[in-house]
Design an enzyme around this catalytic site. Sequence first.
Site, mmCIF file in Angstrom:
data_model
loop_
_atom_site.group_PDB
_atom_site.id
_atom_site.type_symbol
_atom_site.label_atom_id
_atom_site.label_comp_id
_atom_site.label_asym_id
_atom_site.label_seq_id
_atom_site.Cartn_x
_atom_site.Cartn_y
_atom_site.Cartn_z
ATOM 1 N N SER A 156 -6.334 14.114 3.998
ATOM 2 C CA SER A 156 -7.230 12.880 4.012
ATOM 3 C C SER A 156 -8.186 12.467 5.223
ATOM 4 C CB SER A 156 -6.438 12.124 3.140
ATOM 5 O OG SER A 156 -5.318 11.785 3.699
ATOM 6 N N ASP A 215 -2.674 10.793 12.717
ATOM 7 C CA ASP A 215 -3.788 11.516 11.917
ATOM 8 C C ASP A 215 -5.760 11.519 12.291
ATOM 9 O OD1 ASP A 215 -1.697 12.294 10.974
ATOM 10 O OD2 ASP A 215 -2.109 11.207 8.782
ATOM 11 N N GLU A 273 7.407 11.226 14.763
ATOM 12 C CA GLU A 273 7.022 11.249 13.678
ATOM 13 C C GLU A 273 7.550 10.044 13.774
ATOM 14 O OE1 GLU A 273 4.745 13.065 12.506
ATOM 15 O OE2 GLU A 273 5.907 14.768 12.347
ATOM 16 N N HIS A 274 6.056 8.965 12.569
ATOM 17 C CA HIS A 274 6.670 8.098 12.353
ATOM 18 C C HIS A 274 6.799 7.008 13.547
ATOM 19 C CE1 HIS A 274 6.691 8.171 8.036
ATOM 20 N NE2 HIS A 274 7.974 9.434 8.296
ATOM 21 N N ASP A 284 3.827 6.737 15.093
ATOM 22 C CA ASP A 284 2.018 5.923 15.208
ATOM 23 C C ASP A 284 1.780 4.688 15.191
ATOM 24 O OD1 ASP A 284 2.640 6.133 12.604
ATOM 25 O OD2 ASP A 284 -0.117 7.378 13.047
ATOM 26 N N TYR A 294 6.461 5.845 1.943
ATOM 27 C CA TYR A 294 5.906 5.579 3.896
ATOM 28 C C TYR A 294 6.159 3.116 3.175
ATOM 29 C CZ TYR A 294 2.702 5.691 7.083
ATOM 30 O OH TYR A 294 1.320 5.983 8.834
HETATM 31 C C1 GLA Z 1 0.894 10.158 8.202
HETATM 32 C C2 GLA Z 1 0.694 9.717 8.461
HETATM 33 C C3 GLA Z 1 0.313 9.282 9.675
HETATM 34 C C4 GLA Z 1 1.855 8.921 10.797
HETATM 35 C C5 GLA Z 1 2.355 10.283 10.260
HETATM 36 C C6 GLA Z 1 4.149 10.003 10.439
HETATM 37 O O1 GLA Z 1 0.599 11.710 8.397
HETATM 38 O O2 GLA Z 1 -0.692 9.205 8.168
HETATM 39 O O3 GLA Z 1 -0.754 7.999 10.654
HETATM 40 O O4 GLA Z 1 2.730 8.248 10.476
HETATM 41 O O5 GLA Z 1 2.616 10.688 8.593
HETATM 42 O O6 GLA Z 1 4.747 10.416 11.438
#
Ligand code: GLA
Length: 395
Positions: A130, A174, A38-39, A41, A224
Site C-alpha cells: 500500500s 513504510d 518494528e512498531h 515508528d 494494529y
Molecule cells: C506497518 C505500518 C508501519 C509500522 C509497521 C510495524 O508496516 O504501516 O508504519 O508500524 O507496521 O513496524
Amino acid sequence: MEDGGRWVETALSAFRREYGRDAQWAASAPGRVNLIGEHTDYNGGLALPCAIDRETLVLLAPCNDSRVRASAWDLAESVEFDVGVSRRRGDWSDYVRGIFFALAEKGVQASGFDLGIVSRVPMNSGLSSSAALGVAVAGGVSEGLGLEMGPRDWAHIAHRSESGFVGVGCGLLDHFASALGQEGHALRIDCRSEQVEAISVAGEPFGLLLVHSGVERRLADGTYGVRVDECRRALDAAVRAGLAPPSARTLSDLAGVEMEALEAALEPLLFRRARHVLSENERVEAFCKALAGGDLQGLGSLLAEAQASLAEDYAVSTPEIDWLCAFGPSCEGVLGSRLTGAGLGGFTLHLVLTDSREVAEEQISRGFEARFGRRPQSLWVRPSRGARVEALGDD
Ligand code: GLA
C-alpha cells in the site's frame, strides 16, 4: 526504467488501449522489508528498513477536467471519481483517492488524471504494497502537476493519505523506506527527527530470504489500531506517574526511565507494550553497531530477541511465524529470523549466508511443509533504490 523493460512496455500498451492516448509519466515505488525496529515508528523510535526490488508502477497522464480514472490491471478493476469528492471504498483505490485528499489538504488544486497501475509487490504480506502504491501515485501526480516536491514530500503525502483518509494510524516507516530507499543500503530512520541515514549492506555475506507464513494480513484489520492506542495509554500512564514530563510525545521519550519504575507504574499489558518499544529501539542501535563491526552472530541474536519481544510483549506473532522463526536458525547458513512488518501474518525474514542460499531455502520450505502441510511461498529480495518518476516524452 531499469526494472523489467518488457513489463513497462506492456503497461504502456495497456494505457494506450484503455485511455486512447499515451501515458506522460511513469512513477514507480518499491515495497520494503524492515530488518529491525518494528512498531517503533509511531512511537517516535528507530527502524532499519530496506526498499526491495519489487515495485509498483503507475502510468499517468493529466486530464483537462477534474475526473480521475484509475485502473489496477493486475486486479482487472477500474474506478472513476472526482478529485474533489473523496469517499472511502475499502479497496485499493482508497490509496489513490487518499493522495488527492492529502494534496487538497495542502491547498493543491489538482486536475484529474488517467492512471494505470501494475505491481510486483505481494499484497497483504507485510511488504508495504500500500505504501508503494501511495508513494508512486503521490510522486506521479505531483510531477504531473508540476509541483516542486521530492521523494520526502511524496512520502509525507502518502503517509497523510493513509492516516487521514484510509484511516490507518501508521507511522512513517513504510513511506520513507519506499520513497528514500537506496540500492545496496538499509535506512536507519529516526522517526522522531525524521533523520535518515543510509547504511551500506552491499558487501555483507548474507542475503534476505522471505518466507510466507501462509496467513494474509491487513493493516486495517484492527489489531494494529489497538496497539497504537495501547502505546498512547502507556505513555499517558507514565506521564501521570511522573516518569516523564507532560511534554513527552511518544513512548520513545521514556528512554532512560528505569524498567522497574515503569513496571510499577503501568498495568502489566501496557508495560509489556512499552518494554517492547523501548527495547526495540536499543536493538536497532545494537544492530547498526553489529553491522559496522561485522558481528554476524550478533545480528542473528538481535533478530531472535526482536522476535521474542514481538511475540511475548507485543503479541503480534502467530503459530506459523513462531515456528518459522524458531526453525529458521536451525537451517544451514541462517543467521537469524523474525517477523517483518506489523506481524500477525505475512512474510518472515531470514538472514542467510550467501553460500547457503539454496540449501537454507529448501530446508525451511520442507520443514514448513512437513509441519503445516503446504509449501510456503518464499522469495529473495535485494536492498534497492526508492521511488522515481520519469517524464515519458518523444524526446
Ligand atoms: C506497518 C505500518 C508501519 C509500522 C509497521 C510495524 O508496516 O504501516 O508504519 O508500524 O507496521 O513496524
